[in-house]
Write a protein that holds these residues in place. Structure first.
Motif, short mmCIF file in Angstrom:
data_model
loop_
_atom_site.label_atom_id
_atom_site.label_comp_id
_atom_site.label_asym_id
_atom_site.label_seq_id
_atom_site.Cartn_x
_atom_site.Cartn_y
_atom_site.Cartn_z
N LEU A 38 0.84 -1.34 0.07
CA LEU A 38 0.01 -0.13 0.04
C LEU A 38 0.99 1.26 -0.10
O LEU A 38 0.33 2.27 -0.11
CB LEU A 38 -1.03 -0.07 1.13
CG LEU A 38 -1.88 -1.15 1.36
CD1 LEU A 38 -2.77 -1.16 2.60
CD2 LEU A 38 -2.89 -1.33 0.18
N GLY A 39 2.08 1.09 0.21
CA GLY A 39 2.77 2.20 0.28
C GLY A 39 3.08 2.90 1.53
O GLY A 39 3.22 4.10 1.83
N LEU A 40 2.87 2.11 2.55
CA LEU A 40 2.65 2.78 3.87
C LEU A 40 3.96 3.16 4.36
O LEU A 40 4.92 2.66 4.24
CB LEU A 40 2.13 1.73 4.94
CG LEU A 40 0.48 1.18 4.75
CD1 LEU A 40 0.23 0.53 5.90
CD2 LEU A 40 -0.29 2.41 4.35
N LEU A 94 -5.14 6.10 6.21
CA LEU A 94 -6.26 6.14 5.68
C LEU A 94 -6.71 6.25 4.22
O LEU A 94 -7.25 5.64 3.24
CB LEU A 94 -7.46 7.00 6.28
CG LEU A 94 -7.49 6.53 7.71
CD1 LEU A 94 -8.70 7.63 8.63
CD2 LEU A 94 -8.00 5.12 7.94
N SER A 95 -5.73 7.19 3.45
CA SER A 95 -6.07 7.64 2.12
C SER A 95 -5.28 6.41 1.21
O SER A 95 -5.72 6.23 0.17
CB SER A 95 -5.39 9.01 1.73
OG SER A 95 -4.09 8.82 2.10
N ARG A 96 -4.64 5.53 1.86
CA ARG A 96 -3.82 4.67 1.07
C ARG A 96 -4.46 3.24 1.52
O ARG A 96 -3.73 2.04 1.39
CB ARG A 96 -2.60 4.54 1.70
CG ARG A 96 -1.53 5.51 1.14
CD ARG A 96 -0.08 5.56 1.15
NE ARG A 96 0.62 6.42 0.72
CZ ARG A 96 1.19 6.43 -0.55
NH1 ARG A 96 0.92 5.52 -1.13
NH2 ARG A 96 1.97 7.35 -1.12
N SER A 118 -2.37 2.54 -8.91
CA SER A 118 -2.33 2.61 -7.35
C SER A 118 -1.10 1.71 -6.94
O SER A 118 -0.87 1.01 -7.91
CB SER A 118 -3.42 2.05 -6.84
OG SER A 118 -3.57 0.76 -6.69
N MET A 119 -0.53 1.92 -5.88
CA MET A 119 0.49 1.06 -5.36
C MET A 119 0.36 -0.31 -5.38
O MET A 119 0.98 -1.21 -5.82
CB MET A 119 0.89 1.70 -3.97
CG MET A 119 2.25 1.04 -3.67
SD MET A 119 3.67 1.41 -4.44
CE MET A 119 4.13 2.91 -4.01
N VAL A 120 -0.85 -0.74 -4.78
CA VAL A 120 -1.24 -2.02 -4.83
C VAL A 120 -1.46 -2.89 -6.04
O VAL A 120 -0.96 -3.82 -6.16
CB VAL A 120 -2.62 -2.24 -3.93
CG1 VAL A 120 -3.55 -1.96 -4.74
CG2 VAL A 120 -2.60 -3.99 -3.41
N SER A 121 -1.96 -1.98 -7.01
CA SER A 121 -1.87 -2.56 -8.55
C SER A 121 -0.55 -2.66 -8.94
O SER A 121 -0.17 -3.81 -9.79
CB SER A 121 -2.73 -1.46 -9.51
OG SER A 121 -4.19 -1.77 -9.07
N ASN A 131 -9.32 2.07 -1.07
CA ASN A 131 -9.09 3.11 -1.82
C ASN A 131 -8.15 2.77 -3.06
O ASN A 131 -8.43 3.40 -4.30
CB ASN A 131 -8.51 4.33 -1.27
CG ASN A 131 -9.38 5.03 -0.36
OD1 ASN A 131 -10.51 4.70 -0.13
ND2 ASN A 131 -9.11 6.23 0.43
N GLN A 132 -7.41 2.03 -2.82
CA GLN A 132 -6.44 1.64 -3.99
C GLN A 132 -6.88 0.26 -4.96
O GLN A 132 -6.24 0.09 -6.26
CB GLN A 132 -5.06 1.33 -3.43
CG GLN A 132 -4.47 2.37 -2.63
CD GLN A 132 -2.95 2.02 -2.43
OE1 GLN A 132 -2.32 1.66 -3.23
NE2 GLN A 132 -2.44 2.41 -1.22
N ASP A 133 -7.75 -0.36 -4.46
CA ASP A 133 -8.00 -2.02 -4.85
C ASP A 133 -8.42 -1.80 -6.61
O ASP A 133 -7.95 -2.58 -7.24
CB ASP A 133 -9.27 -2.43 -4.16
CG ASP A 133 -9.18 -3.98 -4.21
OD1 ASP A 133 -7.90 -4.28 -4.36
OD2 ASP A 133 -9.82 -4.71 -3.62
N ARG A 134 -9.20 -0.75 -6.80
CA ARG A 134 -9.73 -0.75 -8.09
C ARG A 134 -9.01 0.48 -9.19
O ARG A 134 -9.46 0.64 -10.26
CB ARG A 134 -11.21 -0.82 -8.46
CG ARG A 134 -12.08 -1.78 -7.68
CD ARG A 134 -13.56 -1.70 -7.59
NE ARG A 134 -14.22 -2.83 -7.22
CZ ARG A 134 -14.17 -3.03 -5.84
NH1 ARG A 134 -13.94 -2.28 -4.95
NH2 ARG A 134 -14.94 -4.23 -5.49
#
Length: 552
Positions: A384-386, A443-445, A456-459, A449-452
């Motif tokens: 998630l880039g935390l 929370l913004s990460r 995003s970082m997770v993608s 918020n990133q899944d779709r």
């Protein structure tokens, strides 16, 4: 299936005895992953609930930090019962259900075994301290005081102070490399070894796929209790203990890294080899001779499968030259052994903050990690880039941080709960009060918020793991350094079948030219990066990577 009984291993999951070689392993710190019952602490049921997210990443296995019965003074690394789940995390039935569901999703389970020490609440220690002649009197490292009443030698604890604690009941000192409530076992005693191997068998019979062996080089200490020599200031390294801790001032020749460990590791490997496709990864906690220990522990096929490397867990951002130095030294020193590389884990500041990386820099370092020869460990939230979270002194839980505050703030900042949604103060982690605060900036990460979002970082992590899996050379292939400087590092990975992949990384914030090696190379456009290619060669924009395959 009756969840109260051990799960039978699903033969369909056993495909490749070498599945671990080049695997991507996702570390879960269970207290902070997902709470399922509102008590503010993550648990095994919560992990089951979030397995689809893990499966979507494409990882091969999960490493779960300890969930055994424990007083939780070191949050599970102080075990009071190896054969049961602490009620905080659930039940053995929950663990069996987790194994079953993970295997359905083709995810293997690696559990964290802490064999160098126990909790002082463990029945073994309670019996051992009761007298000097009980059946377990020598199951721990006991020693008489010096004539002046001081500890037997100069050994130090990683958590600060002497590694020896006086016990008024036995009128002796016992050794502890960590908290005084974590007495060290005496593995010189064959009965202790047998008991620990029985613990491993218990979990193998419950269908675990492997073990992460905590502090593997701490299993034995010198029986003569010789003093450690002084470590020269220029050789001190704070990747194992923070610089505020004088632990780094000693050369740890006698309190760990003992040669007797090799025979025990052979016994442990023989047990694992009784089961199909089991793996092990040892955590080598040593900043001075860690790579030499890795070589000893992973050589041949009769000890551990791979070792967890600390070189990239250090405070300083690795330059291209530093990456080259580490990888070249590994190829020379460890040679045929196998590493498990990581940038973050539950014991260090998250690398996004530790190295002060922006999002583009995080991506290129992730691509580098996915391209190294060895297996890979990702720490929860890395995808998630935390960043490292701030935890106030009043909210601090880690005894390590409480002791050395404010020079060293402990490990709580990397252990805060995972944000699953951007809603509410707790980000979907719990309906109660979380054991550590959820960082508002996280929370913004959140996963939701990133899944779709394809950008995003997770993608990106999903794409990069898929890219790695698409290339046998990146999973199990050989390694050849091409060039490096402060900003750039490049190398070739080669598979047995002939596939050759050229990997180049611009680790700087300015564009860099890349020299292609001799041969006919074409860019692999499956990688999620950009580059400028013309008759003058390849130019990499800031924080970008370039991958090419050789036409043969």
């Amino acid at each position: 299936m009756n969840m109260a009984t051990p799960v039978e291993r699903d033969a369909a999951q056993v495909v490749d005895k070498d599945w671990w070689r080049g695997a991507v392993i996702y570390q879960i710190y269970p207290r902070s992953y997902q709470d399922s019952n509102g008590d503010g602490v993550g648990d095994l049921s919560g992990i089951i609930h979030r397995l689809p997210h893990i499966a979507s990443l494409g990882v091969d296995a999960i490493w779960i930090s300890p969930f055994f019965r424990s007083p939780m003074l070191d949050f599970g690394y102080d075990v009071s019962n190896y054969r049961d789940v602490d009620p905080l995390f659930g039940t053995l039935g929950d663990f069996d259900a987790l194994i079953h569901r993970a295997h359905e999703l083709n995810i293997k389970i690696i559990i964290d075994l802490v064999l160098s020490h126990t909790s002082d609440q463990h029945e073994w220690f309670q019996e051992s301290r009761s007298s000097r002649d009980n059946p377990r009197h020598d199951w721990y490292m006991w020693a008489d005081a010096k004539p002046d009443g001081t500890p037997p030698n100069n050994w130090l604890s990683i958590f600060g102070g002497s590694a020896w604690e006086w016990d008024g009941e036995r009128q002796q000192y016992f050794m502890h490399n960590f908290l005084k409530e974590q007495p060290d076992l005496n593995l010189h005693n064959p009965d202790v070894q047998d008991a620990l191997l029985d613990v491993a068998r218990f979990w193998l019979d419950r269908s675990v796929d492997g073990f992460r062996l905590d502090t593997i080089n701490f299993y034995f200490a010198d029986e003569e209790l010789r003093d450690n020599p002084v470590c020269p200031p220029e050789l001190r390294n704070d990747s194992i203990a923070p610089s505020v801790n004088p632990y780094n001032w000693q050369e740890h020749l006698y309190d760990k890294n003992r040669p007797e460990n090799l025979d025990f590791l052979r016994r442990f490997r023989a047990l694992m080899d009784e089961y199909p496709a089991i793996t092990s990864v040892g955590e080598v906690g040593d900043a001075q001779i860690g790579m030499q220990i890795q070589a000893e522990y992973t050589s041949g096929d009769d000890k551990v499968h791979m070792c967890y490397a600390f070189e990239f867990l250090a405070p300083d951002q690795p330059s291209g030259n530093r990456v080259s130095q580490v990888l070249s030294k590994f190829e020379t020193v460890v040679s045929e052994g196998w590493a498990c590389w990581a940038f973050s884990n539950h014991d260090v500041v998250r690398h996004a903050s530790r190295w002060n990386l922006g999002e583009k820099a995080q991506r290129v370092y992730a691509a580098l990690l996915m391209s190294l020869r060895g297996s890979v460990c990702l720490y929860q939230g890395e995808e998630l880039g935390l960043t490292e979270a701030y935890v106030s002194y009043e909210e601090l839980q880690d005894p390590y941080g409480i002791r050395f505050w404010p020079k060293f703030k402990g490990r709580d900042g990397c252990r805060t709960p995972i944000p699953w949604s951007g809603d509410g103060p707790n980000g979907g982690f719990t309906d109660g009060k979380p054991w550590l605060p959820v960082a508002m900036e996280h929370l913004s990460r959140s996963v939701a918020n990133q899944d779709r979002d394809d950008a995003s970082m997770v993608s990106f992590y999903r794409d990069m793991i898929a890219f790695r899996k698409a290339h046998p050379a990146l999973i199990k292939g050989g390694f050849e350094m091409v060039e490096s400087d402060a900003d750039v590092v490049s190398f070739i990975r080669t598979a047995e079948g002939g596939e050759r992949v050229f990997c180049a990384f611009n680790l700087s914030n300015t564009a860099q030219p890349i020299r292609l090696p001799a041969g006919d190379w074409r860019q692999d456009r499956g990688a999620p990066f950009t580059a400028t290619i013309n008759d003058k060669g390849v130019t990499l924009p800031p924080y970008q990577a370039y991958f090419a395959q050789e036409d043969r």
